[in-house]
Design an enzyme around this catalytic site. Structure first.
Site, short mmCIF file in Angstrom:
data_model
loop_
_atom_site.label_atom_id
_atom_site.label_comp_id
_atom_site.label_asym_id
_atom_site.label_seq_id
_atom_site.Cartn_x
_atom_site.Cartn_y
_atom_site.Cartn_z
N TYR A 1 37.35 83.01 -49.33
CA TYR A 1 38.57 82.88 -50.26
C TYR A 1 38.46 84.10 -51.31
CZ TYR A 1 40.30 78.54 -49.13
OH TYR A 1 41.19 77.30 -48.47
N LYS B 1 18.70 55.90 -63.28
CA LYS B 1 20.04 56.13 -63.66
C LYS B 1 20.80 56.90 -62.67
CE LYS B 1 19.30 59.41 -67.12
NZ LYS B 1 19.81 60.17 -68.54
C1 LIG Z 1 16.64 58.36 -72.50
C2 LIG Z 1 15.80 59.09 -71.31
N1 LIG Z 1 14.73 58.68 -70.89
C3 LIG Z 1 14.01 59.19 -70.08
C4 LIG Z 1 14.76 60.13 -69.23
C5 LIG Z 1 13.87 60.77 -67.98
O1 LIG Z 1 13.77 61.88 -68.01
P1 LIG Z 1 13.16 63.18 -66.91
O2 LIG Z 1 13.76 62.91 -65.76
O3 LIG Z 1 12.94 64.23 -67.60
O4 LIG Z 1 11.75 62.48 -66.63
C6 LIG Z 1 15.90 60.39 -69.36
C7 LIG Z 1 16.70 61.50 -68.48
O5 LIG Z 1 17.51 62.03 -68.89
C8 LIG Z 1 16.69 59.85 -70.54
O6 LIG Z 1 17.77 59.92 -70.78
#
Ligand SMILES: Cc1ncc(COP(=O)(O)O)c(C=O)c1O
Length: 378
Positions: free
Chosen positions: A270, A43
């Site tokens: 700045y 994602k």
């Molecule tokens: C629902 C879910 N599963 C798995 C993961 C993977 O987590 P990680 O990046 O800590 O392995 C995430 C990441 O945020 C998540 O939101």
């Protein structure tokens, strides 16, 4: 003769090493063993590493399925020819049901109204819609509370177009050395999974482990693990060193565009947050917060030039920042600057940048990766 390396990408070179990504996946595969399925979490444009290049690389390396946040990400993967299961981790909106079913995307489910529209769309398309019921065992985020699971499953029992493909939960603190809360969540989840199976729901895949749990809580692997950050080469826990060798996938380099000597008492950038305590040599860099280099790094941390740390002076601007090179002999315009990655025997990690900015490596990856043109190295 002064050697100057040309950056391949103009002023800002964000590189993604797909060989390292593959390496990390293979480490994970070996660590989990063959009995556990691996969902690669890609994602947020693969945490800034690029959805499609990451998806293709991990698919070729043997990822069993993918986890994404949005329908659009799932559809992009399907269009790119990825045919393994893809789970929409945040579920869908009612109006997205038709597209999700048509593209055979698995849906995280926790809302009765979505169950209804999904089933209706599946009926129309004469398909089954695969769902993973999302249970909140203590994360306090998305999902049904344990007491809501049974009424929800009763509703699903009346919707034969839905296939219960999985039961999903998420850990809140698997990165802590103290595993008591994680253990409590795991036990609660496993008990629900056991009961669901005992009540004739078949054997939906149970999955709860993120990277930290994968590496530190072996018995949390269950049927499938969901790996994100470890694939990108960052250790998921600052308290427990990873038991596998992870290689950073992302690096960020730029070059010096001006070297200048300023006297004592000079005001840098700045808001005049840095006044030089004595005569100082500065290097001006063409990188700033528009490149995802956090403004909270102003006067915090350093970059590497000629393998040496050059501390950040003054505010990070939109496209520019200043570092001090007084103690690094011979710095010139055109010299390569490493903001993330290695230079000589020194390395700057996403965790270093995160610590300076008061955030986590996940955010560093997302901000840098999604704010710059990505160059891929195979
Ligand atoms: C629902 C879910 N599963 C798995 C993961 C993977 O987590 P990680 O990046 O800590 O392995 C995430 C990441 O945020 C998540 O939101």
């Amino acid at each position: 003769m002064h050697e100057q390396v040309k950056l391949p990408n103009g002023m800002v070179d964000l590189a993604i090493d797909l060989t390292a990504l593959r390496h990390n996946f293979l480490q994970l595969r070996q660590f989990c063993g063959p009995g556990v399925k691996i969902m690669a979490v890609i994602k947020a444009d693969a945490y800034g590493h690029g959805l499609l290049p990451a998806g293709r690389t991990l698919s070729a390396a043997g990822a069993d399925c993918f986890g994404v946040a949005y329908l659009s990400e799932g559809l992009s993967l399907r269009r790119a020819g990825i045919s393994v299961p893809i789970l929409l981790l945040m579920g869908i909106l009612p109006e997205e049901a038709a597209a999700a079913v048509a593209a055979d995307l698995d849906v995280a489910l926790f809302r009765p109204d979505i169950a209804q529209v999904l089933a209706a769309q599946a009926r129309l398309l004469n398909k089954k819609a695969r769902v993973h019921v999302k249970i909140d065992t203590g994360m306090g985020r998305l999902g049904l509370l344990p007491a809501q699971v049974w009424p929800f499953l009763e509703q699903l029992a009346g919707l034969p177009e839905l296939e219960l493909a999985g039961l999903i939960s998420h850990f809140a603190a698997a990165d802590w050395a103290d595993q008591s809360y994680t253990q409590q969540q795991l036990e609660g989840f496993q008990e629900l999974v056991r009961q669901v199976r005992a009540r004739g729901w078949g054997a939906p895949a149970s999955h709860i482990a993120n990277s930290a749990a994968i590496l530190d809580v072996h018995h949390s692997h269950l049927d499938m693990v969901r790996a994100g950050i470890m694939l990108y080469g960052s250790p998921p826990s600052l308290e427990t060193p990873p038991p596998v060798e992870l290689r950073p996938v992302m690096s960020l380099r730029t070059q010096v565009i001006q070297v200048k000597d300023v006297p004592a008492g000079a005001s840098i950038s700045y808001s005049r947050t840095y006044i030089t305590p004595g005569p100082v040599r500065l290097a001006v860099l063409p990188v700033g917060y528009c490149n995802g280099y956090n403004r909270l790094l102003s006067n915090q941390g350093w970059v590497l030039i000629k393998g040496q740390p050059a501390p950040i002076r003054g505010r990070v601007c939109m496209n520019l920042m200043m570092v001090e090179v007084t103690d690094i002999p011979g710095v010139r315009e055109g010299d390569v600057v490493t903001l993330l990655g290695e230079d000589g025997d020194r390395r700057l990690t996403a965790d270093d940048l995160a610590a300076w900015a008061g955030t986590i490596s996940y955010e560093v990856h997302c901000l840098l990766g999604n704010s710059n043109f990505r160059r891929y190295i195979e």
